[in-house]
Design an enzyme around this catalytic site. Structure first.
Site, PDB file in Angstrom:
ATOM      1  N   ASP A  16       6.523   8.983   2.453  1.00 18.89           N
ATOM      2  CA  ASP A  16       5.658   9.785   1.586  1.00 18.89           C
ATOM      3  C   ASP A  16       4.867   8.843   0.678  1.00 18.89           C
ATOM      4  O   ASP A  16       5.444   8.085  -0.089  1.00 18.89           O
ATOM      5  CB  ASP A  16       6.547  10.718   0.748  1.00 18.89           C
ATOM      6  CG  ASP A  16       5.737  11.696  -0.072  1.00 18.89           C
ATOM      7  OD1 ASP A  16       4.510  11.796   0.134  1.00 18.89           O
ATOM      8  OD2 ASP A  16       6.346  12.364  -0.929  1.00 18.89           O
ATOM      9  N   ASP A 110      -0.427  12.435   4.055  1.00 19.97           N
ATOM     10  CA  ASP A 110       0.300  11.347   3.394  1.00 19.97           C
ATOM     11  C   ASP A 110       1.806  11.398   3.581  1.00 19.97           C
ATOM     12  O   ASP A 110       2.541  10.704   2.891  1.00 19.97           O
ATOM     13  CB  ASP A 110      -0.038  11.324   1.900  1.00 19.97           C
ATOM     14  CG  ASP A 110       0.726  12.363   1.117  1.00 19.97           C
ATOM     15  OD1 ASP A 110       0.784  13.516   1.574  1.00 19.97           O
ATOM     16  OD2 ASP A 110       1.271  12.014   0.062  1.00 19.97           O
ATOM     17  N   GLU A 111       2.282  12.207   4.498  1.00 21.00           N
ATOM     18  CA  GLU A 111       3.728  12.361   4.681  1.00 21.00           C
ATOM     19  C   GLU A 111       4.043  12.515   6.159  1.00 21.00           C
ATOM     20  O   GLU A 111       3.329  13.222   6.858  1.00 21.00           O
ATOM     21  CB  GLU A 111       4.179  13.683   4.055  1.00 21.00           C
ATOM     22  CG  GLU A 111       4.634  13.659   2.653  1.00 21.00           C
ATOM     23  CD  GLU A 111       5.107  15.061   2.280  1.00 21.00           C
ATOM     24  OE1 GLU A 111       6.200  15.458   2.698  1.00 21.00           O
ATOM     25  OE2 GLU A 111       4.350  15.755   1.589  1.00 21.00           O
TER      26      GLU A 111
END
Ligand SMILES: [Mg+2]
Length: 362
Positions: A16, A110-111
């Site tokens: 993350d 983003d993860e």
């Protein structure tokens, strides 16, 4: 004698990025470094899409109305999002992941979950893989990532928050169940504020409270999610890391503490649902042609109304207009409304996603 070998314990990493959009903006504009920053929204309207750590110390966080954010942090600087740049960085990160495993399940730009049980580098220790990946992300993008390492997706996701920012944590099979027991359920991934509130009314505030409830009770009160809650209360989550997931639709729904009789309060409840699905579409670069509104009444009967337009819509006001019109078409409500849902479908992501899937079959 028939000796059964137990399946190997899975090794899952949840990576993350830290304050992703805000960190990209600070990376690209040195004048913004060290300052409280909100990406998205404006001082007057909209919601914060991401907040820098400097802004977070004032209590500003993503999904917060901009007006509230500005009140909490009068010096807050609003920056318009640059999704094109975020997508490029996201692609760089995925390429790093792919050096280690083909089993990558992105949750957003983003993860992602990575299953590194069998990995391309032949590395045994998942915490070392996570360290390497984070160092490469830093070298290539200049940005910090955090990671959680565990034996399933739920715990890996919980673990990535433990040493944020720029840190990582591991939850082992030995300490997983105790970790879950001590955690407030409102911190569980998959338990939103409405569900947490409903759990609280049933006396469920911690993982231990949740664990004390039988499966039948959880299924009765939380429907399809009941079995998932029953598992995670024990540190068990069998969901696979799915590299080939193609979303056919994106939906959000909410059950109300008090049933709703009038149109205006129902519209007011519809709006955050639209914002939620719209945000998901934005961070996944997808748009939809079909908007569906679901209405569940106090007697559990339900109605759905849909509208499909010719071109994918991404403008939130257009989506809200359609959803409100659909809702108004069933007013006056035949019974008080206990739940509303909004789903976007006919997504424009099908073709783009099919290519890597075909490649994997080779
Ligand atoms: Mg993040």
């Amino acid at each position: 004698m028939n000796v059964m070998t137990p399946p190997p314990v899975r090794k899952i990493i949840h990576v993350d990025m830290d304050a992703f959009y805000a960190s990209v903006e600070q990376r690209d504009n040195p004048d913004l470094r060290g300052l409280p920053l909100a990406v998205g929204g404006s001082a007057a309207r909209g919601v914060v899409a991401a907040a820098s750590y400097e802004a977070r110390t004032f209590g500003v966080h993503s999904a917060m109305p901009s007006v509230t954010a500005k009140r909490k942090c009068p010096d807050l600087i609003f920056v318009p999002p640059r999704f094109e740049v975020y997508r490029q960085v996201s692609q760089q990160i995925r390429e790093i992941f792919a050096e280690y495993t083909p089993l990558i399940e992105p949750l957003s730009l983003d993860e992602a979950y990575l299953d590194v049980t069998e990995n391309l580098k032949g590395m045994d220790v998942a915490t070392e893989i996570a360290l390497e990946i984070r160092a490469k992300i830093k070298a290539v993008t200049g940005l910090n990532a955090s990671a959680g390492i565990s034996y399933n997706k739920f715990l890996a996701k919980m673990a990535s928050d433990l040493n944020k920012p720029n840190g990582q944590a591991v939850i082992t099979p030995k300490n997983g169940p105790a970790f879950v027991e001590s955690l407030p359920v409102k911190k569980f991934h998959g338990v939103g504020p409405a569900t947490a509130e409903r759990m609280k009314r049933h006396g469920i505030e911690t993982g231990l409270d949740l664990k004390s409830k039988p499966l039948s009770f959880l299924q009765q009160h939380f429907g399809k999610s009941g079995a998932y809650f029953y598992g995670i209360a024990r540190g068990i989550d069998e969901r696979q890391v799915r590299a080939d997931r193609i979303r056919k639709s994106v939906g959000a729904e909410d059950t109300f503490v008090d049933d709703i009789n009038e149109l205006d309060p129902a519209k007011a409840e519809l709006k955050p649902l639209v914002e939620k699905v719209r945000r998901y579409c934005e961070t996944h670069d997808i748009a939809a042609k079909t908007v569906t509104v679901k209405i569940k009444y106090s007697d559990f009967s339900q109605a759905t109304r849909s509208k499909t337009v010719s071109e994918p819509i991404s403008d939130i006001h257009a989506i809200i207009d359609i959803a409100e019109t659909l809702l108004a078409s069933v007013f006056p409500f035949k019974r008080p409304v206990r739940l509303l849902g909004v789903t976007l479908s006919s997504l424009n992501n099908q073709q783009a996603d099919e290519e890597p899937q075909l490649a994997l079959q080779l």
